[in-house]
Design a protein around this motif. Structure first.
Motif, PDB file in Angstrom:
ATOM      1  N   ASP A 160      -5.694  22.049   1.117  1.00 37.73           N
ATOM      2  CA  ASP A 160      -6.287  20.824   0.591  1.00 37.73           C
ATOM      3  C   ASP A 160      -5.205  19.975  -0.080  1.00 37.73           C
ATOM      4  O   ASP A 160      -4.239  20.494  -0.638  1.00 37.73           O
ATOM      5  N   ILE A 161      -5.377  18.664  -0.004  1.00 38.05           N
ATOM      6  CA  ILE A 161      -4.421  17.738  -0.594  1.00 38.05           C
ATOM      7  C   ILE A 161      -5.127  16.888  -1.642  1.00 38.05           C
ATOM      8  O   ILE A 161      -6.184  16.306  -1.370  1.00 38.05           O
ATOM      9  N   ASP A 162      -4.545  16.834  -2.845  1.00 32.34           N
ATOM     10  CA  ASP A 162      -4.984  15.880  -3.872  1.00 32.34           C
ATOM     11  C   ASP A 162      -4.150  14.625  -3.693  1.00 32.34           C
ATOM     12  O   ASP A 162      -2.968  14.591  -4.052  1.00 32.34           O
ATOM     13  N   GLY A 163      -4.769  13.594  -3.124  1.00 35.75           N
ATOM     14  CA  GLY A 163      -4.035  12.395  -2.755  1.00 35.75           C
ATOM     15  C   GLY A 163      -4.283  11.225  -3.690  1.00 35.75           C
ATOM     16  O   GLY A 163      -5.304  11.159  -4.387  1.00 35.75           O
ATOM     17  N   THR A 164      -3.338  10.292  -3.687  1.00 37.58           N
ATOM     18  CA  THR A 164      -3.456   9.062  -4.454  1.00 37.58           C
ATOM     19  C   THR A 164      -3.117   7.891  -3.547  1.00 37.58           C
ATOM     20  O   THR A 164      -2.060   7.884  -2.908  1.00 37.58           O
ATOM     21  N   ILE A 165      -4.013   6.926  -3.496  1.00 39.49           N
ATOM     22  CA  ILE A 165      -3.794   5.702  -2.722  1.00 39.49           C
ATOM     23  C   ILE A 165      -3.649   4.557  -3.708  1.00 39.49           C
ATOM     24  O   ILE A 165      -4.532   4.323  -4.541  1.00 39.49           O
ATOM     25  N   THR A 166      -2.536   3.856  -3.646  1.00 40.83           N
ATOM     26  CA  THR A 166      -2.247   2.769  -4.563  1.00 40.83           C
ATOM     27  C   THR A 166      -2.164   1.462  -3.794  1.00 40.83           C
ATOM     28  O   THR A 166      -1.387   1.357  -2.833  1.00 40.83           O
ATOM     29  N   PHE A 167      -2.980   0.495  -4.196  1.00 42.87           N
ATOM     30  CA  PHE A 167      -3.039  -0.811  -3.531  1.00 42.87           C
ATOM     31  C   PHE A 167      -2.219  -1.815  -4.331  1.00 42.87           C
ATOM     32  O   PHE A 167      -1.834  -1.565  -5.477  1.00 42.87           O
ATOM     33  N   HIS A 168      -1.928  -2.975  -3.736  1.00 43.67           N
ATOM     34  CA  HIS A 168      -1.095  -3.965  -4.427  1.00 43.67           C
ATOM     35  C   HIS A 168      -1.889  -4.786  -5.448  1.00 43.67           C
ATOM     36  O   HIS A 168      -1.305  -5.486  -6.272  1.00 43.67           O
ATOM     37  N   LEU A 226       0.860  -1.182   0.000  1.00 44.77           N
ATOM     38  CA  LEU A 226       0.000   0.000   0.000  1.00 44.77           C
ATOM     39  C   LEU A 226       0.896   1.232   0.000  1.00 44.77           C
ATOM     40  O   LEU A 226       1.889   1.291   0.734  1.00 44.77           O
ATOM     41  N   SER A 227       0.582   2.203  -0.817  1.00 41.17           N
ATOM     42  CA  SER A 227       1.319   3.470  -0.803  1.00 41.17           C
ATOM     43  C   SER A 227       0.333   4.626  -0.829  1.00 41.17           C
ATOM     44  O   SER A 227      -0.748   4.529  -1.425  1.00 41.17           O
ATOM     45  N   ILE A 228       0.716   5.718  -0.146  1.00 38.29           N
ATOM     46  CA  ILE A 228      -0.127   6.910  -0.043  1.00 38.29           C
ATOM     47  C   ILE A 228       0.719   8.115  -0.403  1.00 38.29           C
ATOM     48  O   ILE A 228       1.801   8.319   0.159  1.00 38.29           O
ATOM     49  N   ASP A 229       0.240   8.911  -1.338  1.00 35.96           N
ATOM     50  CA  ASP A 229       0.936  10.122  -1.772  1.00 35.96           C
ATOM     51  C   ASP A 229      -0.020  11.311  -1.718  1.00 35.96           C
ATOM     52  O   ASP A 229      -1.219  11.156  -1.961  1.00 35.96           O
ATOM     53  N   PRO A 230       0.496  12.510  -1.373  1.00 33.99           N
ATOM     54  CA  PRO A 230       1.861  12.848  -1.020  1.00 33.99           C
ATOM     55  C   PRO A 230       2.187  12.486   0.421  1.00 33.99           C
ATOM     56  O   PRO A 230       1.342  11.941   1.139  1.00 33.99           O
ATOM     57  N   VAL A 231       3.406  12.834   0.869  1.00 34.21           N
ATOM     58  CA  VAL A 231       3.891  12.378   2.170  1.00 34.21           C
ATOM     59  C   VAL A 231       3.078  12.954   3.323  1.00 34.21           C
ATOM     60  O   VAL A 231       2.943  12.322   4.375  1.00 34.21           O
ATOM     61  N   ASN A 232       2.494  14.146   3.161  1.00 36.53           N
ATOM     62  CA  ASN A 232       1.760  14.773   4.262  1.00 36.53           C
ATOM     63  C   ASN A 232       0.309  14.309   4.370  1.00 36.53           C
ATOM     64  O   ASN A 232      -0.431  14.809   5.224  1.00 36.53           O
ATOM     65  N   LEU A 233      -0.110  13.379   3.512  1.00 39.16           N
ATOM     66  CA  LEU A 233      -1.394  12.705   3.687  1.00 39.16           C
ATOM     67  C   LEU A 233      -1.111  11.472   4.532  1.00 39.16           C
ATOM     68  O   LEU A 233      -0.447  10.538   4.092  1.00 39.16           O
ATOM     69  N   MET A 234      -1.608  11.470   5.767  1.00 38.67           N
ATOM     70  CA  MET A 234      -1.155  10.515   6.772  1.00 38.67           C
ATOM     71  C   MET A 234      -2.100   9.330   6.929  1.00 38.67           C
ATOM     72  O   MET A 234      -3.329   9.489   6.892  1.00 38.67           O
ATOM     73  N   LEU A 235      -1.528   8.148   7.100  1.00 37.34           N
ATOM     74  CA  LEU A 235      -2.290   6.947   7.385  1.00 37.34           C
ATOM     75  C   LEU A 235      -2.580   6.867   8.875  1.00 37.34           C
ATOM     76  O   LEU A 235      -1.680   7.003   9.707  1.00 37.34           O
ATOM     77  N   SER A 236      -3.839   6.653   9.233  1.00 37.06           N
ATOM     78  CA  SER A 236      -4.222   6.495  10.633  1.00 37.06           C
ATOM     79  C   SER A 236      -4.633   5.062  10.951  1.00 37.06           C
ATOM     80  O   SER A 236      -4.257   4.521  11.986  1.00 37.06           O
ATOM     81  N   THR A 237      -5.414   4.441  10.047  1.00 36.25           N
ATOM     82  CA  THR A 237      -5.963   3.113  10.328  1.00 36.25           C
ATOM     83  C   THR A 237      -5.979   2.294   9.048  1.00 36.25           C
ATOM     84  O   THR A 237      -6.325   2.800   7.975  1.00 36.25           O
ATOM     85  N   PHE A 238      -5.624   1.018   9.175  1.00 41.07           N
ATOM     86  CA  PHE A 238      -5.801   0.053   8.081  1.00 41.07           C
ATOM     87  C   PHE A 238      -6.166  -1.269   8.725  1.00 41.07           C
ATOM     88  O   PHE A 238      -5.349  -1.879   9.413  1.00 41.07           O
ATOM     89  N   GLN A 259     -14.903   5.975  -7.580  1.00 38.84           N
ATOM     90  CA  GLN A 259     -14.597   5.191  -8.775  1.00 38.84           C
ATOM     91  C   GLN A 259     -13.100   4.884  -8.809  1.00 38.84           C
ATOM     92  O   GLN A 259     -12.289   5.742  -9.148  1.00 38.84           O
ATOM     93  N   PRO A 260     -12.714   3.660  -8.439  1.00 39.84           N
ATOM     94  CA  PRO A 260     -11.291   3.309  -8.472  1.00 39.84           C
ATOM     95  C   PRO A 260     -10.769   3.296  -9.906  1.00 39.84           C
ATOM     96  O   PRO A 260     -11.504   3.030 -10.863  1.00 39.84           O
ATOM     97  N   ASP A 261      -9.471   3.565 -10.021  1.00 35.86           N
ATOM     98  CA  ASP A 261      -8.781   3.494 -11.306  1.00 35.86           C
ATOM     99  C   ASP A 261      -7.803   2.332 -11.238  1.00 35.86           C
ATOM    100  O   ASP A 261      -6.612   2.519 -10.986  1.00 35.86           O
ATOM    101  N   GLY A 262      -8.327   1.126 -11.424  1.00 35.98           N
ATOM    102  CA  GLY A 262      -7.492  -0.058 -11.311  1.00 35.98           C
ATOM    103  C   GLY A 262      -7.049  -0.270  -9.873  1.00 35.98           C
ATOM    104  O   GLY A 262      -7.862  -0.536  -8.984  1.00 35.98           O
ATOM    105  N   LYS A 263      -5.754  -0.105  -9.628  1.00 41.98           N
ATOM    106  CA  LYS A 263      -5.215  -0.276  -8.277  1.00 41.98           C
ATOM    107  C   LYS A 263      -5.178   1.037  -7.497  1.00 41.98           C
ATOM    108  O   LYS A 263      -4.729   1.050  -6.353  1.00 41.98           O
ATOM    109  N   LYS A 264      -5.674   2.125  -8.086  1.00 41.13           N
ATOM    110  CA  LYS A 264      -5.537   3.445  -7.479  1.00 41.13           C
ATOM    111  C   LYS A 264      -6.884   4.070  -7.149  1.00 41.13           C
ATOM    112  O   LYS A 264      -7.900   3.791  -7.785  1.00 41.13           O
ATOM    113  N   ILE A 265      -6.839   4.943  -6.147  1.00 39.12           N
ATOM    114  CA  ILE A 265      -7.969   5.804  -5.824  1.00 39.12           C
ATOM    115  C   ILE A 265      -7.427   7.223  -5.698  1.00 39.12           C
ATOM    116  O   ILE A 265      -6.465   7.458  -4.953  1.00 39.12           O
TER     117      ILE A 265
END
Length: 400
Positions: free
Chosen positions: A350-358, A318-330, A378-384
């Protein structure tokens, strides 16, 4: 293979040059920006007459620093991947507090007398306190890691590590739950602390100071208090521990005192870990959160035996971009086999973030904290892709 020790009591990597002064303090240079911080990391020992909630100085305090104390500096490791130095500070500190009593009238009738404390002062008897700090500089690291150990055999005192930053910051930026809070450094008549003692303030994993162009941050693992001192050096003091007499208030403004409960005096050996991070700009531009994550959540490795599998040799779960968009729970959802992912934005933009799953994401929803669906994505393949407003928390439900 190369070495990272480049001179007497000096080590450096691609980003930092660290030299130890004869009194055990540091001279740090940020090689990216040319900023120099000198006289960093001296120790301060002061009297403690407070309680669990706040620090109070004795009526007659004696503040002792490590500047004039004997110190021993030793190189203990030098290689291509890291260098380490150890500094032992030998400080003579009072063993506790003395109490001066006087007769005081209680106001009861008939006239009654009781002995009340009139003044507190640090004892003349002193004991050696040895504080050992190990400084580690790693290849490719932008921060200097420190582990400080002390065997405390004294009572009613506060030990802090101090950093004269010389940064004319208007505010401190300290992490809190789901947020980074800014507080004034220089008090004005509009400030609640105007005319009162300078406050000690809370932090979670870091506090940062910046004048807009340059900054310095202190990340930690379990240290929760700092003070921005209003002096010419703009010193930042990080509290390592406070040893105090335990008090319990059964009602407001009344304290029952339990001097026999010695654990509040923090006896014995203690260890503290923190990092010093010079950075450009403010805490956002300097990516201070990334350093706080590294200090608190270091990468753990595991080795397994040979087995069959279809995963590639290298992948990111799992990856989250950019760095200042923080993960709290998974975690797994409470009422289904879906996955719950919670992120938050502690910045003021405001942050435009991208979450990429495996693997491919089938469906995705924004939910509330009760994991009740509110909006389908609406997911974009492995990304949101999603926009997270300033100071906002977003919870996602994912089906993969």
């Amino acid at each position: 293979m190369g070495h990272m020790v480049t001179g007497v009591n000096q080590m450096e990597n691609e980003f930092l040059r660290v030299k130890f002064n004869s009194d055990g303090t540091l001279r740090m240079e940020n090689k990216e920006t040319g900023d120099v911080f000198d006289g960093m990391h001296y120790l301060e020992d002061a009297g403690e007459n407070g309680h669990s909630w706040m620090h109070e100085s004795p009526n007659r305090d004696e503040i002792i620093t490590s500047h004039a104390a004997p110190c021993h500096i030793a190189k203990i490791e030098d290689g291509p991947m890291l260098a380490r130095f150890r500094v032992d500070y030998h400080m003579m500190v009072p063993v506790g507090l003395d109490y001066v009593y006087d007769e005081a009238y209680t106001g009861q009738k008939p006239r009654a007398q009781m002995r009340l404390p009139r003044a507190t002062t640090r004892t003349e008897e002193k004991r050696e306190m040895v504080v050992r700090s190990v400084f580690t500089l790693r290849k490719g690291a932008k921060a200097l890691d420190v582990e400080t150990k002390v065997d405390n055999q004294c009572e009613n005192h506060r030990v802090r590590v101090c950093f004269p930053t010389e940064i004319k910051a208007k505010v401190s930026a300290a992490e809190a739950a789901f947020d980074v809070i800014e507080r004034d450094v220089i008090r004005t008549p509009a400030n609640w602390y105007w005319g009162r003692p300078n406050p000690q303030l809370p932090m979670h994993r870091f506090v940062s100071f910046s004048d807009g162009k340059r900054g310095i941050a202190f990340a930690n693992n379990g240290i929760r208090e700092f003070e921005a001192i209003e002096d010419n050096d703009r010193t930042v003091a990080i509290t390592l521990f406070r040893a105090f007499t335990f008090r319990q208030p059964p009602i407001l403004d009344r304290y029952d005192i339990y001097p026999e409960m010695k654990l509040s005096q923090c006896p014995g050996e203690m260890s503290f870990k923190y990092s010093i991070l010079p950075h450009k700009g403010d805490w956002v531009e300097g990516e201070v959160i990334r350093e706080a994550e590294r200090v608190n959540l270091p990468l753990e490795t595991a080795q397994v035996g040979p087995h069959k599998g279809d995963l590639p040799k290298s992948m990111s779960f799992l990856s989250i971009d950019p760095v200042n968009l923080m993960l709290s729970t998974f975690k797994k959802a409470e009422r289904s086999d879906s996955l719950i992912l919670r992120v938050f934005n502690p910045t003021t933009d405001d942050i435009d973030g991208t979450i990429t799953f495996h693997t491919e994401i089938k469906t995705a929803w924004i939910t509330n904290l009760n994991e009740e669906r509110r909006e389908q994505l609406q997911p974009d393949g492995k990304k949101i892709n999603l926009k997270v407003g300033k100071k906002k928390i977003v919870t996602l439900e994912l089906e993969v």
